[in-house]
Design an enzyme around this catalytic site. Sequence first.
Site, PDB file in Angstrom:
ATOM      1  N   GLY A  71       0.835  -1.228   0.138  1.00 55.94           N
ATOM      2  CA  GLY A  71       0.211   0.039  -0.097  1.00 55.94           C
ATOM      3  C   GLY A  71       0.784   1.171   0.026  1.00 55.94           C
ATOM      4  CB  THR A  72       3.967   2.166   2.163  1.00 56.86           C
ATOM      5  OG1 THR A  72       3.206   1.936   3.183  1.00 56.86           O
ATOM      6  CG2 THR A  72       4.843   3.466   1.902  1.00 56.86           C
ATOM      7  CD  GLN A 166      -7.343  -0.314   7.184  1.00 56.17           C
ATOM      8  OE1 GLN A 166      -8.115  -1.206   7.272  1.00 56.17           O
ATOM      9  NE2 GLN A 166      -5.862  -0.188   7.447  1.00 56.17           N
ATOM     10  CB  SER A 186      -2.423  -2.928   1.229  1.00 55.67           C
ATOM     11  OG  SER A 186      -1.471  -3.573   1.847  1.00 55.67           O
ATOM     12  CB  ALA A 187      -1.774  -8.307  -0.200  1.00 65.31           C
ATOM     13  CB  THR A 229      11.866 -10.051 -11.204  1.00 66.89           C
ATOM     14  OG1 THR A 229      12.882  -9.944 -12.027  1.00 66.89           O
ATOM     15  CG2 THR A 229      11.085 -11.358 -11.321  1.00 66.89           C
ATOM     16  CB  CYS A 316       1.882   3.218  10.829  1.00 66.04           C
ATOM     17  SG  CYS A 316       1.016   2.420   9.751  1.00 66.04           S
TER      18      CYS A 316
HETATM   19  N1  PMP Z   1      -3.173   3.441   3.957  1.00 66.00           N
HETATM   20  C1  PMP Z   1      -3.746   2.965   4.870  1.00 66.00           C
HETATM   21  C2  PMP Z   1      -5.183   3.694   4.908  1.00 66.00           C
HETATM   22  C3  PMP Z   1      -3.422   1.911   5.621  1.00 66.00           C
HETATM   23  O1  PMP Z   1      -4.231   1.464   6.642  1.00 66.00           O
HETATM   24  C4  PMP Z   1      -2.046   1.106   5.391  1.00 66.00           C
HETATM   25  C5  PMP Z   1      -1.587   0.115   6.343  1.00 66.00           C
HETATM   26  N2  PMP Z   1      -1.403   0.665   7.677  1.00 66.00           N
HETATM   27  C6  PMP Z   1      -1.275   2.167   4.528  1.00 66.00           C
HETATM   28  C7  PMP Z   1      -1.754   2.994   3.664  1.00 66.00           C
HETATM   29  C8  PMP Z   1       0.000   1.308   4.066  1.00 66.00           C
HETATM   30  O2  PMP Z   1      -0.175   0.084   3.241  1.00 66.00           O
HETATM   31  P1  PMP Z   1       0.919  -1.128   3.480  1.00 66.00           P
HETATM   32  O3  PMP Z   1       1.461  -1.398   4.916  1.00 66.00           O
HETATM   33  O4  PMP Z   1       0.784  -2.177   2.436  1.00 66.00           O
HETATM   34  O5  PMP Z   1       2.281  -0.296   3.138  1.00 66.00           O
END
Ligand code: PMP
Length: 378
Positions: A71-72, A166, A186-187, A229, A316
């Site tokens: 996701g990041t 989310q 995000s998986a 890859t 986080c």
């Molecule tokens: N956006 C939101 C709203 C999230 O909740 C998160 C995960 N805490 C992220 C981004 C980041 O995703 P990832 O952990 O896959 O990097």
Amino acid sequence: MSDYVYLDHNATTLVRPEAARAVTAVISAVGNPSSVHGPGRAARKTMEEARRAVARLLNAEPADVIFTSGGTEANNLALEGSGRTRRLVSAVEHPSVLAGGGEVIPVDHNGHVDLDRLEERLLADDTPALVSVMLANNETGVIAPIGDVVAIAHRHGALVHCDAIQAAGKIAVDVIALGVDMMTISAHKIGGPSGAGALIVPGISTSSGAEIRGMQFGGGQERGYRVGTENLVGISGLGAAAAAAHAGLQDFARLADLRDAIEQGVKGIEPRTTIMGEDVQRLPNTTCLTMPGVDSQTQVMAFDLAGVGISAGSACSSGKTKASGVLKAMNMSDEVASSAVRVSLGWPSTAQDVKAFLAAWRDIYGRQNIDKISSPAA
Ligand code: PMP
């Protein structure tokens, strides 16, 4: 650990059996999706199946799905890759959006972005802008008025990125109906493994959508938008999780009853609890609520000792003791913000989990009050 009650699914949810099976099959198979021989073609087939499953979850075109390392990275790619240096982001975005900079648009006490302010700021400067507003908040579960955000942004020539990390797999998400220009998932939030995600750019495959540029240089994977890859293990897990989450949307909705039981149960013990975004549309699985007078971190530790996993603010930001930026942005007092915790249910959650949570809540709250009474001179 087997009877531990895990109620922190917004941080990372349990890998779905379908995803675990897909990952297990792929990890021991040889083949690079870019190779032309049989094993390479088989790897590509696995990858394209996953792409179709992700697309189905979001009503996207498979060719508009770009796989990333999570996701990041997908959020970073949307923001940086768009090339739009003028950004307007809501005050409750995830750090993977907020830390990229830009003008922060305030939210109201429910966490809804201030639409008048957004329009005012877009009117004030005609530099092509990118607006980033998440679909559902990770800490409160509050669902944003994305349709309104899109209407305003498009009226002023701005692109819209929507972090649906989310929301995906928890409520129906239709990237086309929402009208956003970019969406991220995000998986590990939908029952897949950590370290895989996707950016969806409707129309990019037919040159009719937003234009983005990749952030790395290297080979030509993911049509140059995300080279290197591919993480086929993660991608196959993401695809299988997306398919299972899609099939399980109806079942996920049942979590609203469990969430309501938590809130009613806590209110029954202490009516003065504050529930964030209580009166607005929220995800079925998330509640952010206070234990009056008891610090969030103290609660997290006490619940953990009682065998219940919850979080203070987002995962986080946990580990740091500062109050949640999301709750501050919602203009919560220090007293409220510092006593709030997030409880997030997931696809395996049961009524038994709720019972255990409420028993722990009653016990911890009761003990805190006794502590206060027995040590008045502190
Ligand atoms: N956006 C939101 C709203 C999230 O909740 C998160 C995960 N805490 C992220 C981004 C980041 O995703 P990832 O952990 O896959 O990097």
